[in-house]
Motif scaffolding. Structure first.
Motif, PDB file in Angstrom:
ATOM      1  N   VAL A   1      30.149  22.589  22.298  1.00 17.81           N
ATOM      2  CA  VAL A   1      30.346  21.139  22.148  1.00 17.81           C
ATOM      3  C   VAL A   1      29.077  20.395  22.526  1.00 17.81           C
ATOM      4  N   PHE A   2      28.415  20.794  23.609  1.00 17.08           N
ATOM      5  CA  PHE A   2      27.186  20.118  24.014  1.00 17.08           C
ATOM      6  C   PHE A   2      26.090  20.248  22.960  1.00 17.08           C
ATOM      7  N   SER A   3      26.015  21.403  22.301  1.00 21.10           N
ATOM      8  CA  SER A   3      24.926  21.666  21.351  1.00 21.10           C
ATOM      9  C   SER A   3      25.292  21.395  19.906  1.00 21.10           C
TER      10      SER A   3
ATOM     11  N   LEU B   1      22.912  30.383  10.934  1.00 22.08           N
ATOM     12  CA  LEU B   1      22.070  29.317  11.454  1.00 22.08           C
ATOM     13  C   LEU B   1      21.968  29.487  12.967  1.00 22.08           C
ATOM     14  N   PHE B   2      20.938  28.886  13.556  1.00 24.52           N
ATOM     15  CA  PHE B   2      20.749  28.957  14.994  1.00 24.52           C
ATOM     16  C   PHE B   2      20.564  27.540  15.541  1.00 24.52           C
ATOM     17  N   TYR B   3      21.249  27.257  16.642  1.00 19.47           N
ATOM     18  CA  TYR B   3      21.155  25.927  17.243  1.00 19.47           C
ATOM     19  C   TYR B   3      20.280  25.954  18.487  1.00 19.47           C
ATOM     20  N   GLU B   4      19.628  24.826  18.726  1.00 18.50           N
ATOM     21  CA  GLU B   4      18.848  24.654  19.944  1.00 18.50           C
ATOM     22  C   GLU B   4      19.805  24.381  21.101  1.00 18.50           C
ATOM     23  N   ASP B   5      19.758  25.225  22.107  1.00 21.10           N
ATOM     24  CA  ASP B   5      20.664  25.126  23.241  1.00 21.10           C
ATOM     25  C   ASP B   5      20.440  23.804  23.983  1.00 21.10           C
ATOM     26  N   ALA B   6      21.457  22.960  23.997  1.00 15.48           N
ATOM     27  CA  ALA B   6      21.353  21.686  24.710  1.00 15.48           C
ATOM     28  C   ALA B   6      21.008  21.923  26.171  1.00 15.48           C
ATOM     29  N   ILE B   7      20.313  20.989  26.749  1.00 16.54           N
ATOM     30  CA  ILE B   7      19.815  20.986  28.127  1.00 16.54           C
ATOM     31  C   ILE B   7      18.541  21.819  28.248  1.00 16.54           C
ATOM     32  N   TYR B   8      18.557  23.038  27.710  1.00 20.24           N
ATOM     33  CA  TYR B   8      17.388  23.900  27.839  1.00 20.24           C
ATOM     34  C   TYR B   8      16.333  23.611  26.775  1.00 20.24           C
ATOM     35  N   ARG B   9      16.716  23.053  25.642  1.00 20.88           N
ATOM     36  CA  ARG B   9      15.744  22.755  24.591  1.00 20.88           C
ATOM     37  C   ARG B   9      14.736  21.691  25.029  1.00 20.88           C
ATOM     38  N   ARG B  10      15.101  20.914  26.053  1.00 21.77           N
ATOM     39  CA  ARG B  10      14.209  19.847  26.522  1.00 21.77           C
ATOM     40  C   ARG B  10      13.088  20.377  27.415  1.00 21.77           C
ATOM     41  N   LEU B  11      13.204  21.614  27.862  1.00 20.73           N
ATOM     42  CA  LEU B  11      12.176  22.181  28.734  1.00 20.73           C
ATOM     43  C   LEU B  11      10.915  22.468  27.924  1.00 20.73           C
ATOM     44  N   PRO B  12       9.739  22.110  28.428  1.00 24.08           N
ATOM     45  CA  PRO B  12       8.499  22.269  27.655  1.00 24.08           C
ATOM     46  C   PRO B  12       8.284  23.709  27.187  1.00 24.08           C
ATOM     47  N   GLY B  13       8.055  23.842  25.899  1.00 22.42           N
ATOM     48  CA  GLY B  13       7.700  25.130  25.325  1.00 22.42           C
ATOM     49  C   GLY B  13       8.848  26.061  25.011  1.00 22.42           C
TER      50      GLY B  13
ATOM     51  N   THR C   1      29.738   9.809  17.838  1.00 20.25           N
ATOM     52  CA  THR C   1      30.635   9.164  18.796  1.00 20.25           C
ATOM     53  C   THR C   1      31.788  10.086  19.169  1.00 20.25           C
ATOM     54  N   LEU C   2      32.338  10.779  18.168  1.00 14.35           N
ATOM     55  CA  LEU C   2      33.432  11.714  18.433  1.00 14.35           C
ATOM     56  C   LEU C   2      32.943  12.875  19.298  1.00 14.35           C
ATOM     57  N   LYS C   3      31.728  13.339  19.026  1.00 13.22           N
ATOM     58  CA  LYS C   3      31.162  14.401  19.858  1.00 13.22           C
ATOM     59  C   LYS C   3      31.099  13.966  21.312  1.00 13.22           C
ATOM     60  N   MET C   4      30.583  12.781  21.578  1.00 10.74           N
ATOM     61  CA  MET C   4      30.409  12.335  22.951  1.00 10.74           C
ATOM     62  C   MET C   4      31.760  12.137  23.651  1.00 10.74           C
TER      63      MET C   4
ATOM     64  N   LEU D   1      21.857  15.212  30.931  1.00  6.42           N
ATOM     65  CA  LEU D   1      22.934  14.465  30.279  1.00  6.42           C
ATOM     66  C   LEU D   1      22.424  13.740  29.037  1.00  6.42           C
ATOM     67  N   ALA D   2      21.215  13.192  29.121  1.00  7.31           N
ATOM     68  CA  ALA D   2      20.646  12.500  27.965  1.00  7.31           C
ATOM     69  C   ALA D   2      20.416  13.469  26.812  1.00  7.31           C
ATOM     70  N   ASP D   3      20.007  14.690  27.133  1.00  9.19           N
ATOM     71  CA  ASP D   3      19.719  15.665  26.088  1.00  9.19           C
ATOM     72  C   ASP D   3      20.969  16.041  25.300  1.00  9.19           C
ATOM     73  N   ILE D   4      22.119  16.049  25.962  1.00 12.47           N
ATOM     74  CA  ILE D   4      23.367  16.362  25.255  1.00 12.47           C
ATOM     75  C   ILE D   4      23.613  15.357  24.136  1.00 12.47           C
ATOM     76  N   GLY D   5      23.146  14.126  24.319  1.00 14.57           N
ATOM     77  CA  GLY D   5      23.418  13.074  23.347  1.00 14.57           C
ATOM     78  C   GLY D   5      22.394  12.916  22.244  1.00 14.57           C
ATOM     79  N   VAL D   6      21.296  13.679  22.272  1.00 15.25           N
ATOM     80  CA  VAL D   6      20.294  13.531  21.210  1.00 15.25           C
ATOM     81  C   VAL D   6      20.759  14.279  19.965  1.00 15.25           C
ATOM     82  N   PRO D   7      20.184  13.973  18.792  1.00 19.58           N
ATOM     83  CA  PRO D   7      20.612  14.648  17.563  1.00 19.58           C
ATOM     84  C   PRO D   7      20.509  16.172  17.661  1.00 19.58           C
ATOM     85  N   GLU D   8      21.514  16.829  17.121  1.00 21.13           N
ATOM     86  CA  GLU D   8      21.541  18.289  17.122  1.00 21.13           C
ATOM     87  C   GLU D   8      20.493  18.845  16.167  1.00 21.13           C
TER      88      GLU D   8
END
Length: 246
Positions: A21-23, A165-177, A205-208, A226-233
């Motif tokens: 759900v987060f990602s 397909l592969f998704y960028e793991d929310a929260i961890y995708r924000r870490l540099p590199g 909105t439904l996701k959040m 928390l902010a990263d969970i809300g950015v575009p997937e």
């Protein structure tokens, strides 16, 4: 609302009881007949000491923690019109070490993974559980591809086609590199990644709203997470690097 241009049904593989759900919450909301296979959703023995994460979330036992987290996951997925499939592997914090081959076999045996359509797996960034599940998914992807090729050549019973397909793991995708490192690793393994874009804004909105179902987990995240969970997937497809001269 726009329809997704992917083969259906949709199956999302989640390391923990919240990652899908987060990602991928907007993708799940947009899809038809979506199932989330959570790998590390097993119930540990009652005698296991409560780890720091569960204790910080307010749980007094590991069985209470998993039971509550499953309820939260069911509630969140229901809001998105998706169904849960909880496998019995244990979260790494409970001390049991699973291997990638073991998890691959468990995924392969799940009826949810035998429906064909589109499978969306984690890139496997940073967190050891995510890395483990990501490796298992890559093994399964390669195994299914080999089976499809062999069945086509031998004229046997066809394996349901799967679009990965592969998704960028929310929260961890924000870490540099983190994302760049995974893309480079795929390239070094002979795979080329391409971004895949979906028109998911109508479902954000439904996701959040579904994210709010994970009430035991959200207080443990910092503002940036928390902010990263809300950015575009963000999603990626993989293909074999073409040979030179082709």
């Amino acid at each position: 609302m726009p329809r997704l241009q992917i083969p259906e049904p949709l199956t999302v593989i989640s390391p923990h009881l919240d990652d899908a759900v987060f990602s991928c919450g907007a993708l799940l909301a947009a899809a038809q007949d979506a199932v989330v296979v959570t790998v590390l959703a097993g119930v540990p023995g009652a005698g296991i000491e409560v780890p720091d994460w569960d204790r910080a979330a307010g749980f007094s036992s590991v069985t209470q923690a998993i039971s509550q987290r499953r309820r939260e996951d069911a509630r969140g997925l229901n809001l998105l019109g998706a169904r849960p499939d909880w496998l019995d592997f244990l979260d790494g914090q409970y001390g049991r070490q699973h291997g990638a081959e073991e998890i691959m076999a468990g995924l392969a045996a799940s009826p949810s993974m035998q429906r064909g359509g589109t499978v969306v797996a984690p890139m496997g960034l940073f967190h050891s559980d995510h890395v483990l599940v990501g490796k298992a998914c890559m093994l399964l992807r390669a195994t299914i591809s080999t089976m499809q090729t062999a069945d086509t050549a031998e004229g046997g019973a066809p394996v349901p086609p799967v679009y990965w397909l592969f998704y960028e793991d929310a929260i961890y995708r924000r870490l540099p590199g983190m994302v760049q490192s995974r893309l480079i690793g795929w390239w070094q393994a002979g795979l080329i990644a391409a971004p895949v874009h979906f028109p998911l804004a109508p479902w954000q909105t439904l996701k959040m709203a579904a994210v709010e179902a994970y009430a035991s987990q959200l207080p443990l995240f910092n503002a940036g997470q928390l902010a990263d969970i809300g950015v575009p997937e963000r999603y990626w497809s993989l293909d074999i690097v073409p040979a030179k001269g082709t």
